[in-house]
Design a protein around this motif. Structure first.
Motif, PDB file in Angstrom:
ATOM      1  N   ARG A  47     -23.681 -13.880  71.605  1.00 25.22           N
ATOM      2  CA  ARG A  47     -24.709 -12.840  71.564  1.00 25.22           C
ATOM      3  C   ARG A  47     -24.177 -11.506  71.025  1.00 25.22           C
ATOM      4  O   ARG A  47     -24.935 -10.577  70.816  1.00 25.22           O
ATOM      5  CB  ARG A  47     -25.280 -12.622  72.970  1.00 25.22           C
ATOM      6  N   HIS A  48     -22.890 -11.421  70.795  1.00 28.88           N
ATOM      7  CA  HIS A  48     -22.203 -10.183  70.385  1.00 28.88           C
ATOM      8  C   HIS A  48     -22.056 -10.136  68.870  1.00 28.88           C
ATOM      9  O   HIS A  48     -21.609 -11.102  68.258  1.00 28.88           O
ATOM     10  CB  HIS A  48     -20.827 -10.164  71.059  1.00 28.88           C
TER      11      HIS A  48
ATOM     12  N   THR B 129     -22.837  -4.666  69.066  1.00 30.09           N
ATOM     13  CA  THR B 129     -24.099  -4.751  69.782  1.00 30.09           C
ATOM     14  C   THR B 129     -24.230  -6.141  70.379  1.00 30.09           C
ATOM     15  O   THR B 129     -23.571  -7.079  69.935  1.00 30.09           O
ATOM     16  CB  THR B 129     -25.279  -4.414  68.834  1.00 30.09           C
ATOM     17  N   VAL B 130     -25.071  -6.264  71.385  1.00 27.68           N
ATOM     18  CA  VAL B 130     -25.231  -7.545  72.055  1.00 27.68           C
ATOM     19  C   VAL B 130     -26.693  -7.739  72.449  1.00 27.68           C
ATOM     20  O   VAL B 130     -27.383  -6.778  72.773  1.00 27.68           O
ATOM     21  CB  VAL B 130     -24.296  -7.638  73.294  1.00 27.68           C
ATOM     22  N   GLY B 131     -27.139  -8.974  72.361  1.00 26.50           N
ATOM     23  CA  GLY B 131     -28.448  -9.344  72.882  1.00 26.50           C
ATOM     24  C   GLY B 131     -28.265  -9.994  74.233  1.00 26.50           C
ATOM     25  O   GLY B 131     -27.167 -10.443  74.575  1.00 26.50           O
ATOM     26  N   VAL B 132     -29.321 -10.073  75.020  1.00 31.59           N
ATOM     27  CA  VAL B 132     -29.204 -10.647  76.363  1.00 31.59           C
ATOM     28  C   VAL B 132     -29.891 -12.010  76.494  1.00 31.59           C
ATOM     29  O   VAL B 132     -29.723 -12.685  77.498  1.00 31.59           O
ATOM     30  CB  VAL B 132     -29.742  -9.666  77.435  1.00 31.59           C
ATOM     31  N   ALA B 133     -30.630 -12.429  75.490  1.00 30.38           N
ATOM     32  CA  ALA B 133     -31.364 -13.694  75.573  1.00 30.38           C
ATOM     33  C   ALA B 133     -30.401 -14.888  75.548  1.00 30.38           C
ATOM     34  O   ALA B 133     -29.326 -14.830  74.948  1.00 30.38           O
ATOM     35  CB  ALA B 133     -32.361 -13.800  74.418  1.00 30.38           C
ATOM     36  N   ALA B 134     -30.821 -15.972  76.162  1.00 24.62           N
ATOM     37  CA  ALA B 134     -30.018 -17.197  76.147  1.00 24.62           C
ATOM     38  C   ALA B 134     -30.077 -17.884  74.779  1.00 24.62           C
ATOM     39  O   ALA B 134     -29.101 -18.484  74.336  1.00 24.62           O
ATOM     40  CB  ALA B 134     -30.495 -18.154  77.242  1.00 24.62           C
ATOM     41  N   ASP B 135     -31.212 -17.780  74.110  1.00 25.90           N
ATOM     42  CA  ASP B 135     -31.383 -18.384  72.789  1.00 25.90           C
ATOM     43  C   ASP B 135     -30.598 -17.568  71.758  1.00 25.90           C
ATOM     44  O   ASP B 135     -30.784 -16.349  71.663  1.00 25.90           O
ATOM     45  CB  ASP B 135     -32.866 -18.397  72.417  1.00 25.90           C
ATOM     46  N   PRO B 136     -29.713 -18.190  70.973  1.00 29.08           N
ATOM     47  CA  PRO B 136     -28.886 -17.445  70.018  1.00 29.08           C
ATOM     48  C   PRO B 136     -29.680 -16.637  68.993  1.00 29.08           C
ATOM     49  O   PRO B 136     -29.300 -15.517  68.654  1.00 29.08           O
ATOM     50  CB  PRO B 136     -28.052 -18.529  69.327  1.00 29.08           C
TER      51      PRO B 136
ATOM     52  N   GLU C 219     -32.813 -15.414  69.324  1.00 23.02           N
ATOM     53  CA  GLU C 219     -33.440 -14.277  70.006  1.00 23.02           C
ATOM     54  C   GLU C 219     -32.393 -13.239  70.405  1.00 23.02           C
ATOM     55  O   GLU C 219     -32.639 -12.030  70.315  1.00 23.02           O
ATOM     56  CB  GLU C 219     -34.221 -14.751  71.238  1.00 23.02           C
ATOM     57  N   ALA C 220     -31.213 -13.675  70.838  1.00 22.21           N
ATOM     58  CA  ALA C 220     -30.137 -12.738  71.177  1.00 22.21           C
ATOM     59  C   ALA C 220     -29.725 -11.921  69.950  1.00 22.21           C
ATOM     60  O   ALA C 220     -29.504 -10.711  70.044  1.00 22.21           O
ATOM     61  CB  ALA C 220     -28.938 -13.487  71.749  1.00 22.21           C
ATOM     62  N   ALA C 221     -29.645 -12.576  68.786  1.00 22.24           N
ATOM     63  CA  ALA C 221     -29.299 -11.863  67.547  1.00 22.24           C
ATOM     64  C   ALA C 221     -30.389 -10.845  67.198  1.00 22.24           C
ATOM     65  O   ALA C 221     -30.081  -9.719  66.799  1.00 22.24           O
ATOM     66  CB  ALA C 221     -29.099 -12.844  66.398  1.00 22.24           C
ATOM     67  N   ARG C 222     -31.658 -11.228  67.373  1.00 24.38           N
ATOM     68  CA  ARG C 222     -32.761 -10.285  67.120  1.00 24.38           C
ATOM     69  C   ARG C 222     -32.657  -9.060  68.027  1.00 24.38           C
ATOM     70  O   ARG C 222     -32.831  -7.928  67.590  1.00 24.38           O
ATOM     71  CB  ARG C 222     -34.113 -10.960  67.343  1.00 24.38           C
ATOM     72  N   GLN C 223     -32.401  -9.300  69.306  1.00 20.54           N
ATOM     73  CA  GLN C 223     -32.269  -8.199  70.253  1.00 20.54           C
ATOM     74  C   GLN C 223     -31.098  -7.293  69.880  1.00 20.54           C
ATOM     75  O   GLN C 223     -31.219  -6.065  69.895  1.00 20.54           O
ATOM     76  CB  GLN C 223     -32.050  -8.738  71.672  1.00 20.54           C
ATOM     77  N   ALA C 224     -29.966  -7.905  69.559  1.00 22.17           N
ATOM     78  CA  ALA C 224     -28.763  -7.133  69.222  1.00 22.17           C
ATOM     79  C   ALA C 224     -28.997  -6.278  67.983  1.00 22.17           C
ATOM     80  O   ALA C 224     -28.670  -5.083  67.964  1.00 22.17           O
ATOM     81  CB  ALA C 224     -27.577  -8.078  69.016  1.00 22.17           C
ATOM     82  N   ILE C 225     -29.574  -6.864  66.955  1.00 22.09           N
ATOM     83  CA  ILE C 225     -29.828  -6.122  65.714  1.00 22.09           C
ATOM     84  C   ILE C 225     -30.870  -5.030  65.939  1.00 22.09           C
ATOM     85  O   ILE C 225     -30.734  -3.912  65.437  1.00 22.09           O
ATOM     86  CB  ILE C 225     -30.223  -7.081  64.579  1.00 22.09           C
ATOM     87  N   GLY C 226     -31.890  -5.321  66.728  1.00 21.80           N
ATOM     88  CA  GLY C 226     -32.899  -4.304  67.038  1.00 21.80           C
ATOM     89  C   GLY C 226     -32.296  -3.100  67.743  1.00 21.80           C
ATOM     90  O   GLY C 226     -32.575  -1.953  67.394  1.00 21.80           O
ATOM     91  N   ALA C 227     -31.448  -3.348  68.738  1.00 22.42           N
ATOM     92  CA  ALA C 227     -30.787  -2.247  69.456  1.00 22.42           C
ATOM     93  C   ALA C 227     -29.878  -1.463  68.518  1.00 22.42           C
ATOM     94  O   ALA C 227     -29.813  -0.230  68.580  1.00 22.42           O
ATOM     95  CB  ALA C 227     -30.000  -2.784  70.645  1.00 22.42           C
ATOM     96  N   TRP C 228     -29.174  -2.157  67.641  1.00 27.67           N
ATOM     97  CA  TRP C 228     -28.276  -1.506  66.681  1.00 27.67           C
ATOM     98  C   TRP C 228     -29.062  -0.625  65.704  1.00 27.67           C
ATOM     99  O   TRP C 228     -28.661   0.501  65.427  1.00 27.67           O
ATOM    100  CB  TRP C 228     -27.469  -2.573  65.944  1.00 27.67           C
ATOM    101  N   ILE C 229     -30.185  -1.123  65.221  1.00 28.11           N
ATOM    102  CA  ILE C 229     -31.011  -0.327  64.295  1.00 28.11           C
ATOM    103  C   ILE C 229     -31.499   0.938  64.984  1.00 28.11           C
ATOM    104  O   ILE C 229     -31.414   2.035  64.432  1.00 28.11           O
ATOM    105  CB  ILE C 229     -32.196  -1.161  63.762  1.00 28.11           C
ATOM    106  N   GLU C 230     -32.000   0.808  66.214  1.00 27.17           N
ATOM    107  CA  GLU C 230     -32.578   1.945  66.929  1.00 27.17           C
ATOM    108  C   GLU C 230     -31.553   2.992  67.347  1.00 27.17           C
ATOM    109  O   GLU C 230     -31.900   4.152  67.544  1.00 27.17           O
ATOM    110  CB  GLU C 230     -33.330   1.458  68.171  1.00 27.17           C
ATOM    111  N   THR C 231     -30.300   2.583  67.493  1.00 28.84           N
ATOM    112  CA  THR C 231     -29.287   3.527  67.967  1.00 28.84           C
ATOM    113  C   THR C 231     -28.327   3.953  66.861  1.00 28.84           C
ATOM    114  O   THR C 231     -28.151   5.142  66.624  1.00 28.84           O
ATOM    115  CB  THR C 231     -28.499   2.935  69.154  1.00 28.84           C
ATOM    116  N   CYS C 232     -27.719   3.021  66.175  1.00 31.48           N
ATOM    117  CA  CYS C 232     -26.692   3.334  65.175  1.00 31.48           C
ATOM    118  C   CYS C 232     -27.262   3.570  63.778  1.00 31.48           C
ATOM    119  O   CYS C 232     -27.034   4.620  63.179  1.00 31.48           O
ATOM    120  CB  CYS C 232     -25.653   2.214  65.137  1.00 31.48           C
ATOM    121  N   ALA C 233     -27.975   2.597  63.257  1.00 35.53           N
ATOM    122  CA  ALA C 233     -28.445   2.693  61.866  1.00 35.53           C
ATOM    123  C   ALA C 233     -29.294   3.936  61.636  1.00 35.53           C
ATOM    124  O   ALA C 233     -29.173   4.588  60.591  1.00 35.53           O
ATOM    125  CB  ALA C 233     -29.222   1.431  61.475  1.00 35.53           C
TER     126      ALA C 233
END
Length: 198
Positions: free
Chosen positions: A25-26, A47-54, A56-70
């Motif tokens: 997820r990282h 960044t890391v996602g929390v979902a069990a599905d790889p 969905e975890a990648a989507r979460q991680a990238i979304g958090a990265w876009i909103e904070t870093c990008a």
């Protein structure tokens, strides 16, 4: 500088770096401000996602990265104040000697509460911890600082990364601050781009 897959738009590039964690997820991501030039600093964050599905975890991680870093990098380029917040050196929420561009504060919790995100917004820990964080800055003009608080019950993970590397003194100082401790797990993160010296 452009070895490996990269998403590009003009001179900007984004690529996935080799993971520094075994957790699927990282993700470690790098923004190249000028993909054709090796002398231009890059912005690295994990960044890391929390979902069990790889996926969905990648989507979460990238979304958090876009909103904070990008968004901080795009705001540095655009300078309109619509993608991230600007704090001058002397402002409340500022970092002495630096122009701070602060991305969104994102997070997640088991019970849906936003206590830790609200604490980040109100306390502005990047400013409180500035005397410790600035000891870890290793570039004269452009430094990326990612801050994360994750906690629930007896588990706590507080981390400050500077230019992609964990900074232990800042991480320990963040852990010691008075952020809300909860019985159920929740996390909050933000990213601060320090541009300077101001």
């Amino acid at each position: 500088m452009t070895d490996g897959p990269m998403l590009r738009s003009g001179s900007l590039g984004v690529r996935v770096l080799p993971a520094d964690s075994d957790d699927y997820r990282h993700l470690d991501l790098e923004i190249l401000l000028n993909a054709a030039r090796t002398d231009v600093p890059t912005i690295v964050d994990c960044t890391v996602g929390v979902a069990a599905d790889p996926v969905e975890a990648a989507r979460q991680a990238i979304g958090a990265w876009i909103e904070t870093c990008a968004v901080t990098v795009l705001e540095m380029i655009e300078q309109q104040g619509r993608l991230a917040s600007h704090f001058r050196s002397g402002d409340q929420g500022g970092v002495s000697g630096w122009h701070a561009i602060v991305g969104s504060i994102t997070g997640w919790s088991v019970d849906g509460s936003q206590d830790k995100q609200e604490w980040f917004a109100e306390a502005m820990p990047w400013s409180i911890l500035a005397p410790v964080i600035t000891t870890g800055l290793d570039r004269p003009h452009l430094n990326g600082v990612r801050m994360l608080v994750g906690q629930g019950g007896d588990f706590t993970e507080c981390e400050v990364r500077i230019n992609g590397r964990r900074h232990e003194p800042s991480s320990a100082a963040l852990a010691a601050l008075d952020w809300p401790r909860t019985s159920q797990f929740g996390l909050a993160r933000t990213f601060v781009l320090l541009v300077g010296p101001e």
